[in-house]
Design a protein around this motif. Structure first.
Motif, PDB file in Angstrom:
ATOM      1  N   LEU A 109       0.835  -1.195   0.000  1.00 48.05           N
ATOM      2  CA  LEU A 109       0.000   0.000   0.000  1.00 48.05           C
ATOM      3  C   LEU A 109       0.875   1.253   0.000  1.00 48.05           C
ATOM      4  CD1 LEU A 109      -2.938  -0.684   2.499  1.00 48.05           C
ATOM      5  CD2 LEU A 109      -2.815  -1.157   0.053  1.00 48.05           C
ATOM      6  N   SER A 110       0.485   2.231  -0.781  1.00 56.12           N
ATOM      7  CA  SER A 110       1.254   3.478  -0.844  1.00 56.12           C
ATOM      8  C   SER A 110       1.103   4.304   0.425  1.00 56.12           C
ATOM      9  CB  SER A 110       0.811   4.292  -2.065  1.00 56.12           C
ATOM     10  OG  SER A 110      -0.577   4.575  -1.991  1.00 56.12           O
ATOM     11  N   GLN A 163       5.703  -0.852   8.355  1.00 56.94           N
ATOM     12  CA  GLN A 163       6.687  -0.805   7.268  1.00 56.94           C
ATOM     13  C   GLN A 163       7.962  -1.550   7.671  1.00 56.94           C
ATOM     14  OE1 GLN A 163       7.305   3.181   5.720  1.00 56.94           O
ATOM     15  NE2 GLN A 163       5.117   3.637   5.784  1.00 56.94           N
ATOM     16  N   HIS A 164       7.910  -2.875   7.542  1.00 53.49           N
ATOM     17  CA  HIS A 164       9.051  -3.722   7.869  1.00 53.49           C
ATOM     18  C   HIS A 164       9.214  -4.784   6.783  1.00 53.49           C
ATOM     19  CE1 HIS A 164       9.157  -1.971  11.900  1.00 53.49           C
ATOM     20  NE2 HIS A 164       7.854  -2.174  11.975  1.00 53.49           N
ATOM     21  N   GLY A 165      10.443  -5.240   6.577  1.00 58.35           N
ATOM     22  CA  GLY A 165      10.695  -6.318   5.631  1.00 58.35           C
ATOM     23  C   GLY A 165      10.254  -5.940   4.233  1.00 58.35           C
ATOM     24  N   VAL A 166       9.501  -6.815   3.593  1.00 54.37           N
ATOM     25  CA  VAL A 166       9.064  -6.563   2.219  1.00 54.37           C
ATOM     26  C   VAL A 166       8.008  -5.480   2.141  1.00 54.37           C
ATOM     27  CG1 VAL A 166       9.646  -8.892   1.435  1.00 54.37           C
ATOM     28  CG2 VAL A 166       7.338  -8.426   2.296  1.00 54.37           C
ATOM     29  N   PRO A 176       6.577   1.673   0.871  1.00 52.98           N
ATOM     30  CA  PRO A 176       5.214   1.862   0.367  1.00 52.98           C
ATOM     31  C   PRO A 176       5.193   2.062  -1.142  1.00 52.98           C
ATOM     32  CG  PRO A 176       5.556   3.132   2.366  1.00 52.98           C
ATOM     33  CD  PRO A 176       6.906   2.601   1.962  1.00 52.98           C
ATOM     34  N   GLY A 177       4.234   1.426  -1.804  1.00 55.80           N
ATOM     35  CA  GLY A 177       4.108   1.523  -3.249  1.00 55.80           C
ATOM     36  C   GLY A 177       4.941   0.525  -4.028  1.00 55.80           C
ATOM     37  N   LYS A 178       5.829  -0.212  -3.354  1.00 57.05           N
ATOM     38  CA  LYS A 178       6.687  -1.199  -4.018  1.00 57.05           C
ATOM     39  C   LYS A 178       5.842  -2.365  -4.539  1.00 57.05           C
ATOM     40  CE  LYS A 178      10.422  -3.854  -4.789  1.00 57.05           C
ATOM     41  NZ  LYS A 178      11.465  -3.579  -5.788  1.00 57.05           N
ATOM     42  N   THR A 179       6.136  -2.817  -5.774  1.00 55.96           N
ATOM     43  CA  THR A 179       5.468  -3.990  -6.343  1.00 55.96           C
ATOM     44  C   THR A 179       6.467  -5.110  -6.531  1.00 55.96           C
ATOM     45  OG1 THR A 179       3.740  -2.715  -7.475  1.00 55.96           O
ATOM     46  CG2 THR A 179       4.205  -4.917  -8.331  1.00 55.96           C
ATOM     47  N   GLU A 190      -5.515  -5.648   9.199  1.00 55.07           N
ATOM     48  CA  GLU A 190      -5.166  -4.431   8.481  1.00 55.07           C
ATOM     49  C   GLU A 190      -4.512  -4.812   7.155  1.00 55.07           C
ATOM     50  OE1 GLU A 190      -3.233  -1.472  11.366  1.00 55.07           O
ATOM     51  OE2 GLU A 190      -3.078  -3.380  12.449  1.00 55.07           O
ATOM     52  N   THR A 191      -4.951  -4.224   6.073  1.00 55.12           N
ATOM     53  CA  THR A 191      -4.384  -4.514   4.757  1.00 55.12           C
ATOM     54  C   THR A 191      -3.008  -3.866   4.625  1.00 55.12           C
ATOM     55  OG1 THR A 191      -6.566  -4.697   3.731  1.00 55.12           O
ATOM     56  CG2 THR A 191      -4.702  -4.269   2.260  1.00 55.12           C
ATOM     57  N   VAL A 192      -2.025  -4.673   4.182  1.00 53.84           N
ATOM     58  CA  VAL A 192      -0.667  -4.154   3.973  1.00 53.84           C
ATOM     59  C   VAL A 192      -0.272  -4.165   2.503  1.00 53.84           C
ATOM     60  CG1 VAL A 192       0.158  -4.755   6.276  1.00 53.84           C
ATOM     61  CG2 VAL A 192       0.334  -6.452   4.438  1.00 53.84           C
ATOM     62  N   ALA A 193      -0.932  -4.994   1.686  1.00 51.00           N
ATOM     63  CA  ALA A 193      -0.564  -5.078   0.268  1.00 51.00           C
ATOM     64  C   ALA A 193      -1.742  -5.619  -0.532  1.00 51.00           C
ATOM     65  CB  ALA A 193       0.655  -5.982   0.072  1.00 51.00           C
ATOM     66  N   ASN A 194      -1.756  -5.310  -1.810  1.00 49.56           N
ATOM     67  CA  ASN A 194      -2.731  -5.864  -2.745  1.00 49.56           C
ATOM     68  C   ASN A 194      -2.040  -6.888  -3.642  1.00 49.56           C
ATOM     69  OD1 ASN A 194      -5.041  -4.313  -1.955  1.00 49.56           O
ATOM     70  ND2 ASN A 194      -4.119  -2.541  -2.969  1.00 49.56           N
ATOM     71  N   ILE A 195      -2.766  -7.945  -3.974  1.00 50.75           N
ATOM     72  CA  ILE A 195      -2.247  -9.015  -4.828  1.00 50.75           C
ATOM     73  C   ILE A 195      -3.104  -9.090  -6.076  1.00 50.75           C
ATOM     74  CG2 ILE A 195      -1.758 -11.488  -5.008  1.00 50.75           C
ATOM     75  CD1 ILE A 195      -1.682 -11.547  -1.917  1.00 50.75           C
TER      76      ILE A 195
END
Length: 385
Positions: free
Chosen positions: A96-97, A104-107, A111-114, A315-320
């Motif tokens: 998530l951006s 914000q840890h590890g992968v 933010p915003g990284k794909t 809590e959402t941390v990333a979209n797939i």
């Protein structure tokens, strides 16, 4: 005379049914009170490792080797669980951006990284069976080209970050000792002893049997329609968390899957093929985390306990996203069979914790090495094929 007899019998039957109801309600109330007391906080926020865990783990590895040999597919050695894949799919996992800074840890540190990834969707059984059979369903995610030192020292997995989940929030054993007893009984074909190891009712695991029965659920219309859970906890930097992946169709163009023929043995693969390959419609999920609050009963060492969402929401941390793609080829299916997924293919910021995760490290590595050696195969998990 006959009428009086029937009335007497009816009153007797009514009293008997009332007694059963009273006993049932009373048993439920006692059980609810007992588990309400037993499952009350606070709990430890650090791992607690039993002294005999290493010896139990070695015995489980030996049982796992027996299982994979029992379920050999002609000359191939299959996985000891999740043997049947519905497909290995190319995916993008986008952080998530606007991700909260404390997540914000590890992968997820950028933010915003794909990330480019592989996603393997599967049935849970150690033997490939018809998809309509009641079973667990699994999702494994492998992020590629992840820099940094990993917990696994295997150079083949030096650039990977794996997440392993299945479609139930809890596991049917509490620790490595119970896993040893349960798995050994199943390996010997004595499934009843898995939850009733002796005549002593104190050794019976009724609650865990119920979890196991709930885990063996009817097949979804598609693997894309399920929610997948990590079950066991992990680190996320300084936090203790659990993961889950939920369908997020709102993040993709609208798509309605045509009704599938569930009499076909591989209809779940067919559903993926219909959507991604024929109709060229992508599929979307959200990757979420749930934080441990050790003031409440959210144990690290007992994955049979679900962490209460009313206390700690996901809590959402990333979209797939699974883009439209062709995946059902002989070459890609063989590639998929040779992939190894292990939650210990991981950055230290995502370290697996708890007894079942410590067990996974030893068993997954041993069975993966055994399977690849017997199949004379190369682990292609780092490939971008």
């Amino acid at each position: 005379m006959l009428k009086r007899l029937w009335l007497w019998f009816g009153r007797l039957l009514g009293k008997f049914l009332l007694l059963l109801i009273v006993i049932g309600v009373g048993g439920w109330a006692i059980g609810a009170a007992y588990y309400g007391w037993k499952f009350s906080g606070p709990v430890a926020s650090e791992e607690q490792i039993p002294a005999d865990e290493a010896s139990l783990t070695q015995a489980i590895i030996e049982d796992a080797v027996r299982v994979v040999e029992q379920h050999r597919d002609n000359t191939r050695v299959l996985r000891d669980a999740h043997a049947k894949a519905h497909g290995c799919l190319k995916a993008q996992v986008s952080v998530l951006s606007n991700l909260s800074s404390d997540l914000q840890h590890g992968v997820f540190s950028e933010p915003g990284k794909t990330w480019q990834a592989w996603v393997r969707l599967s049935n849970g059984n150690a033997y490939p069976q018809f998809d309509r059979a009641r079973d667990a369903r699994g999702m494994a995610i492998k992020l590629l080209d992840v820099p940094g030192e990993k917990l696994s020292k295997n150079p083949q997995h030096a650039s990977e970050q794996d997440f392993v989940m299945f479609n139930h929030p809890t596991f049917f054993v509490r620790d490595v000792a119970e896993y040893k007893s349960n798995f050994s009984a199943q390996a010997e074909g004595k499934k009843v002893l898995a939850f009733f190891p002796s005549w002593d009712p104190r050794s019976w695991e009724i609650r865990h049997l119920i979890i196991a029965l709930k885990t063996l659920s009817p097949a979804p219309e598609s693997p894309i329609a399920s929610t997948y859970n990590s079950i066991a906890p992990f680190k996320l930097g300084p936090l203790n968390i659990k993961y889950r992946v939920i369908p997020a169709p709102e993040n993709c163009p609208y798509y309605e899957l045509p009704e599938q023929n569930q009499d076909l043995p591989n209809f779940l693969r067919n559903a993926l093929y219909q959507q991604l390959s024929l109709d060229r419609a992508p599929a979307c999920f959200a990757l979420q985390v749930q934080r441990q609050d050790p003031a409440y009963y959210m144990p690290i060492e007992d994955p049979s306990v679900e962490w209460d969402e009313s206390i700690s929401a996901f809590e959402t941390v990333a979209n797939i996203q699974l883009p439209a793609q062709d995946f059902d080829s002989r070459e890609q299916n063989l590639f998929c069979d040779n992939l190894s997924f292990n939650p210990w293919h991981s950055l230290p910021e995502h370290q697996p914790i708890g007894g079942i995760n410590r067990l996974r490290k030893a068993v997954y590595e041993a069975i993966s090495a055994y399977r690849h050696d017997r199949n004379h195969a190369t682990d292609n998990s780092g490939s971008s094929n």
